[in-house]
Design a protein around this motif. Structure first.
Motif, PDB file in Angstrom:
ATOM      1  N   ALA A  10      14.161 -92.987  -8.754  1.00 39.60           N
ATOM      2  CA  ALA A  10      15.015 -91.717  -8.530  1.00 39.60           C
ATOM      3  C   ALA A  10      14.173 -91.012  -9.194  1.00 39.60           C
ATOM      4  CB  ALA A  10      16.152 -92.052 -10.151  1.00 39.60           C
ATOM      5  N   SER A  11      12.655 -91.334 -10.052  1.00 38.18           N
ATOM      6  CA  SER A  11      11.485 -90.395 -10.255  1.00 38.18           C
ATOM      7  C   SER A  11      11.055 -89.451  -8.447  1.00 38.18           C
ATOM      8  CB  SER A  11      10.619 -90.782 -11.346  1.00 38.18           C
ATOM      9  OG  SER A  11      10.261 -91.745 -11.091  1.00 38.18           O
ATOM     10  N   ALA A  12      10.226 -90.480  -7.930  1.00 40.90           N
ATOM     11  CA  ALA A  12      10.091 -89.975  -6.497  1.00 40.90           C
ATOM     12  C   ALA A  12      11.345 -88.934  -6.585  1.00 40.90           C
ATOM     13  CB  ALA A  12      10.167 -90.943  -5.549  1.00 40.90           C
ATOM     14  N   ILE A  13      12.331 -88.886  -6.574  1.00 39.58           N
ATOM     15  CA  ILE A  13      13.668 -89.036  -5.567  1.00 39.58           C
ATOM     16  C   ILE A  13      13.086 -87.043  -6.254  1.00 39.58           C
ATOM     17  CG2 ILE A  13      16.297 -87.851  -6.020  1.00 39.58           C
ATOM     18  CD1 ILE A  13      16.127 -90.747  -4.087  1.00 39.58           C
ATOM     19  N   THR A  39      17.464 -92.632   2.516  1.00 38.70           N
ATOM     20  CA  THR A  39      16.774 -92.622   1.551  1.00 38.70           C
ATOM     21  C   THR A  39      16.880 -90.894   0.985  1.00 38.70           C
ATOM     22  OG1 THR A  39      14.744 -93.625   2.515  1.00 38.70           O
ATOM     23  CG2 THR A  39      14.210 -91.927   0.458  1.00 38.70           C
ATOM     24  N   MET A  40      17.524 -90.697   1.471  1.00 34.60           N
ATOM     25  CA  MET A  40      17.381 -88.678   1.856  1.00 34.60           C
ATOM     26  C   MET A  40      18.837 -88.693   0.831  1.00 34.60           C
ATOM     27  SD  MET A  40      14.774 -87.564   2.662  1.00 34.60           S
ATOM     28  CE  MET A  40      13.645 -88.329   3.558  1.00 34.60           C
ATOM     29  N   ASP A  45      21.627 -84.836  -3.028  1.00 34.02           N
ATOM     30  CA  ASP A  45      22.898 -85.461  -3.887  1.00 34.02           C
ATOM     31  C   ASP A  45      21.591 -84.073  -5.348  1.00 34.02           C
ATOM     32  OD1 ASP A  45      24.865 -86.567  -3.529  1.00 34.02           O
ATOM     33  OD2 ASP A  45      24.242 -88.490  -4.542  1.00 34.02           O
ATOM     34  N   ASN A  46      20.393 -84.567  -5.629  1.00 27.13           N
ATOM     35  CA  ASN A  46      19.470 -84.023  -6.324  1.00 27.13           C
ATOM     36  C   ASN A  46      19.808 -82.001  -6.388  1.00 27.13           C
ATOM     37  OD1 ASN A  46      17.539 -83.015  -8.224  1.00 27.13           O
ATOM     38  ND2 ASN A  46      16.767 -85.098  -8.356  1.00 27.13           N
ATOM     39  N   LEU A  47      19.221 -81.879  -5.150  1.00 32.83           N
ATOM     40  CA  LEU A  47      19.248 -80.806  -4.840  1.00 32.83           C
ATOM     41  C   LEU A  47      20.640 -79.815  -5.304  1.00 32.83           C
ATOM     42  CD1 LEU A  47      17.105 -80.697  -1.302  1.00 32.83           C
ATOM     43  CD2 LEU A  47      16.654 -80.098  -3.917  1.00 32.83           C
ATOM     44  N   VAL A  48      21.502 -80.592  -4.868  1.00 33.52           N
ATOM     45  CA  VAL A  48      23.436 -79.609  -5.170  1.00 33.52           C
ATOM     46  C   VAL A  48      23.631 -79.358  -6.374  1.00 33.52           C
ATOM     47  CG1 VAL A  48      25.854 -80.756  -4.847  1.00 33.52           C
ATOM     48  CG2 VAL A  48      24.426 -81.025  -3.127  1.00 33.52           C
ATOM     49  N   GLU A  49      22.723 -80.990  -7.399  1.00 27.64           N
ATOM     50  CA  GLU A  49      22.681 -80.450  -9.027  1.00 27.64           C
ATOM     51  C   GLU A  49      22.026 -79.188  -9.676  1.00 27.64           C
ATOM     52  OE1 GLU A  49      24.774 -82.470 -10.860  1.00 27.64           O
ATOM     53  OE2 GLU A  49      25.469 -83.004  -9.044  1.00 27.64           O
ATOM     54  N   ARG A  50      21.458 -79.226  -8.059  1.00 25.82           N
ATOM     55  CA  ARG A  50      20.060 -78.394  -8.881  1.00 25.82           C
ATOM     56  C   ARG A  50      21.156 -76.715  -8.443  1.00 25.82           C
ATOM     57  NH1 ARG A  50      14.713 -79.461  -9.199  1.00 25.82           N
ATOM     58  NH2 ARG A  50      14.769 -81.978  -9.880  1.00 25.82           N
ATOM     59  N   HIS A  51      21.692 -76.960  -7.258  1.00 28.02           N
ATOM     60  CA  HIS A  51      22.214 -75.790  -6.941  1.00 28.02           C
ATOM     61  C   HIS A  51      23.699 -74.944  -7.880  1.00 28.02           C
ATOM     62  CE1 HIS A  51      25.034 -73.112  -3.936  1.00 28.02           C
ATOM     63  NE2 HIS A  51      25.807 -73.980  -4.983  1.00 28.02           N
ATOM     64  N   LYS A  52      24.336 -76.282  -8.435  1.00 27.15           N
ATOM     65  CA  LYS A  52      25.436 -76.036  -8.830  1.00 27.15           C
ATOM     66  C   LYS A  52      24.921 -75.400 -10.537  1.00 27.15           C
ATOM     67  CE  LYS A  52      28.674 -78.895  -6.637  1.00 27.15           C
ATOM     68  NZ  LYS A  52      28.777 -80.436  -7.224  1.00 27.15           N
ATOM     69  N   ASN A  53      23.831 -76.463 -11.143  1.00 30.24           N
ATOM     70  CA  ASN A  53      23.652 -76.845 -12.729  1.00 30.24           C
ATOM     71  C   ASN A  53      22.441 -75.150 -12.800  1.00 30.24           C
ATOM     72  OD1 ASN A  53      25.079 -78.234 -13.424  1.00 30.24           O
ATOM     73  ND2 ASN A  53      23.394 -80.446 -12.661  1.00 30.24           N
ATOM     74  N   GLU A  54      21.734 -75.313 -12.008  1.00 30.60           N
ATOM     75  CA  GLU A  54      20.055 -74.059 -11.996  1.00 30.60           C
ATOM     76  C   GLU A  54      20.850 -72.665 -10.996  1.00 30.60           C
ATOM     77  OE1 GLU A  54      17.023 -76.705 -11.589  1.00 30.60           O
ATOM     78  OE2 GLU A  54      17.844 -78.574 -12.504  1.00 30.60           O
ATOM     79  N   GLY A  55      21.238 -72.871 -10.173  1.00 34.10           N
ATOM     80  CA  GLY A  55      20.807 -71.839  -8.894  1.00 34.10           C
ATOM     81  C   GLY A  55      20.639 -71.570  -8.330  1.00 34.10           C
ATOM     82  N   TYR A  83      26.053 -85.880   9.436  1.00 36.76           N
ATOM     83  CA  TYR A  83      25.784 -86.845   7.759  1.00 36.76           C
ATOM     84  C   TYR A  83      25.235 -85.067   7.091  1.00 36.76           C
ATOM     85  CZ  TYR A  83      21.768 -87.582   4.860  1.00 36.76           C
ATOM     86  OH  TYR A  83      20.649 -88.908   4.168  1.00 36.76           O
ATOM     87  N   MET A  84      24.489 -84.302   7.576  1.00 34.44           N
ATOM     88  CA  MET A  84      23.995 -82.688   6.970  1.00 34.44           C
ATOM     89  C   MET A  84      24.726 -82.839   6.772  1.00 34.44           C
ATOM     90  SD  MET A  84      20.995 -83.422   7.052  1.00 34.44           S
ATOM     91  CE  MET A  84      20.402 -82.347   6.113  1.00 34.44           C
ATOM     92  N   ASN A  85      26.094 -81.922   6.971  1.00 36.86           N
ATOM     93  CA  ASN A  85      27.085 -81.275   6.862  1.00 36.86           C
ATOM     94  C   ASN A  85      27.384 -81.733   5.168  1.00 36.86           C
ATOM     95  OD1 ASN A  85      27.028 -79.045   8.801  1.00 36.86           O
ATOM     96  ND2 ASN A  85      28.959 -79.766   9.916  1.00 36.86           N
ATOM     97  N   HIS A  86      27.515 -83.204   5.438  1.00 37.63           N
ATOM     98  CA  HIS A  86      28.419 -83.882   4.077  1.00 37.63           C
ATOM     99  C   HIS A  86      27.637 -84.487   3.441  1.00 37.63           C
ATOM    100  CE1 HIS A  86      31.153 -86.671   2.777  1.00 37.63           C
ATOM    101  NE2 HIS A  86      30.147 -87.663   2.333  1.00 37.63           N
ATOM    102  N   PHE A  87      26.356 -84.493   3.797  1.00 35.90           N
ATOM    103  CA  PHE A  87      25.303 -84.918   2.042  1.00 35.90           C
ATOM    104  C   PHE A  87      24.700 -83.248   1.429  1.00 35.90           C
ATOM    105  CE2 PHE A  87      25.637 -89.175   3.845  1.00 35.90           C
ATOM    106  CZ  PHE A  87      25.809 -89.801   2.492  1.00 35.90           C
ATOM    107  N   LEU A  88      24.746 -82.399   2.350  1.00 35.94           N
ATOM    108  CA  LEU A  88      24.302 -80.951   2.012  1.00 35.94           C
ATOM    109  C   LEU A  88      24.481 -79.331   2.200  1.00 35.94           C
ATOM    110  CD1 LEU A  88      21.386 -80.065   0.341  1.00 35.94           C
ATOM    111  CD2 LEU A  88      20.256 -79.643   2.738  1.00 35.94           C
ATOM    112  N   PHE A  89      25.312 -79.808   3.634  1.00 35.95           N
ATOM    113  CA  PHE A  89      25.224 -78.502   3.957  1.00 35.95           C
ATOM    114  C   PHE A  89      26.483 -77.390   2.788  1.00 35.95           C
ATOM    115  CE2 PHE A  89      22.269 -78.815   8.306  1.00 35.95           C
ATOM    116  CZ  PHE A  89      21.642 -78.631   7.200  1.00 35.95           C
ATOM    117  N   ASN A  90      27.267 -78.482   3.240  1.00 35.27           N
ATOM    118  CA  ASN A  90      28.595 -77.941   2.785  1.00 35.27           C
ATOM    119  C   ASN A  90      28.754 -77.607   0.832  1.00 35.27           C
ATOM    120  OD1 ASN A  90      30.154 -77.724   5.164  1.00 35.27           O
ATOM    121  ND2 ASN A  90      31.051 -79.705   5.744  1.00 35.27           N
TER     122      ASN A  90
END
Ligand code: GLP
Length: 264
Positions: A10-13, A39-40, A45-55, A83-90
């Motif tokens: 979790a902290s590496a990610i 691994t990705m 998920d972490n980047l999506v959270e940052r998009h939602k919470n930190e813009g 995979y990319m659409n599902h986990f990140l792009f969408n």
């Protein structure tokens, strides 16, 4: 090359996501090189959270993925486009037209690599390339004996890779035996490389990739030739590295890492 060892996955990610977020904030039209694999998933998920919470704003970013299975179109659930659409792009505000993967459904198998290389060049090259590592030590799908100067092309997958990835298919037999992949040379052309490696099953190959001799048998060793590569791993993946104390000392003392030291 630098090696950063975090206590757990979790902290590496989280560190990887923080570096990517900082880079996107500093250069909103960043060209990202992206990777797939288990691994990705948590990283995205972490980047999506940052998009939602930190813009965190992906609206001007472009992306190029490392690889795609040959014979799968983007609407196939096992394709890397899916995979990319599902986990990140969408889930973020990236413009889908700015997201690129090799076209697994193309009929022009020989021309696809050159087309993809041209698209990367037209975008000005990859600024930051994200990588995982496969069990054979592959980056992208650059299996053993891939030329360290190779460019995007079709590649036969090694039996070990088929064994590693086929459980992700409903019917393991359906896993394609060939893929398009950026070449090792393509990857080495990117401005910065971040390789994220977690879990004890990666410890042996990570030690060879980082501390072993450069060899086409393990394409990840080519990263030793890249002037700006950082390997971010957890304690489990780092277990067989011999110079752990030195890597930790660098992270604890080098000014470039100061702002990241207290990150959870
Ligand atoms: C696939 C991808 C690689 C990825 C590897 C590791 O083979 N082509 O780019 O690094 O999987 O996957 P995992 O994270 O599931 O171990």
């Amino acid at each position: 090359m630098e090696v950063i060892i975090r206590k757990d996955a979790a902290s590496a990610i989280n560190l990887t996501a923080e570096i990517l977020a900082d880079a996107i904030t500093a250069k909103p039209d960043l060209v990202l090189g992206l990777a797939t694999g288990r691994t990705m998933e948590n990283l995205y998920d972490n980047l999506v959270e940052r998009h939602k919470n930190e813009g965190l704003d992906f609206s001007l970013c472009k992306s190029f993925n490392l690889d795609e299975y040959i014979g799968l179109s983007g609407d196939n659930e096992n394709s890397y486009r899916y995979y990319m659409n599902h986990f990140l792009f969408n889930r973020v505000n990236i413009d889908l037209r700015n997201t690129h993967l090799p076209d697994g459904a193309t009929e022009d198998l020989d021309g696809e690599g050159e087309r993809y290389e041209q698209a990367i060049a037209d975008a000005g090259g990859v600024d930051i390339q994200l990588l995982g590592i496969g069990r054979t030590g592959h980056i992208g799908f650059n299996e053993p004996l891939s030329s360290l100067m190779s460019r995007t092309r079709q590649k036969a997958l090694a039996p070990v890779t088929i064994e590693q990835n086929s459980p992700l298919f409903d019917n393991p037999e359906d896993m394609p035996k060939r893929a398009f992949t950026m070449g090792v040379g393509t990857i080495l052309d990117s401005g910065k490389v971040i390789m994220l490696v977690t879990g004890k099953e990666k410890a042996e190959i990570l030690a060879k990739a980082v501390e072993g001799p450069v060899t086409a048998m393990i394409s990840a060793t080519a990263l030793q030739l890249h002037p700006n590569t950082v390997v971010i791993c957890d304690e489990e993946a780092a277990e067989l590295l011999t110079e752990k104390d030195y890597y930790k000392w660098i992270f604890d003392n080098e000014p470039e890492w100061e702002k990241y030291r207290n990150l959870k």
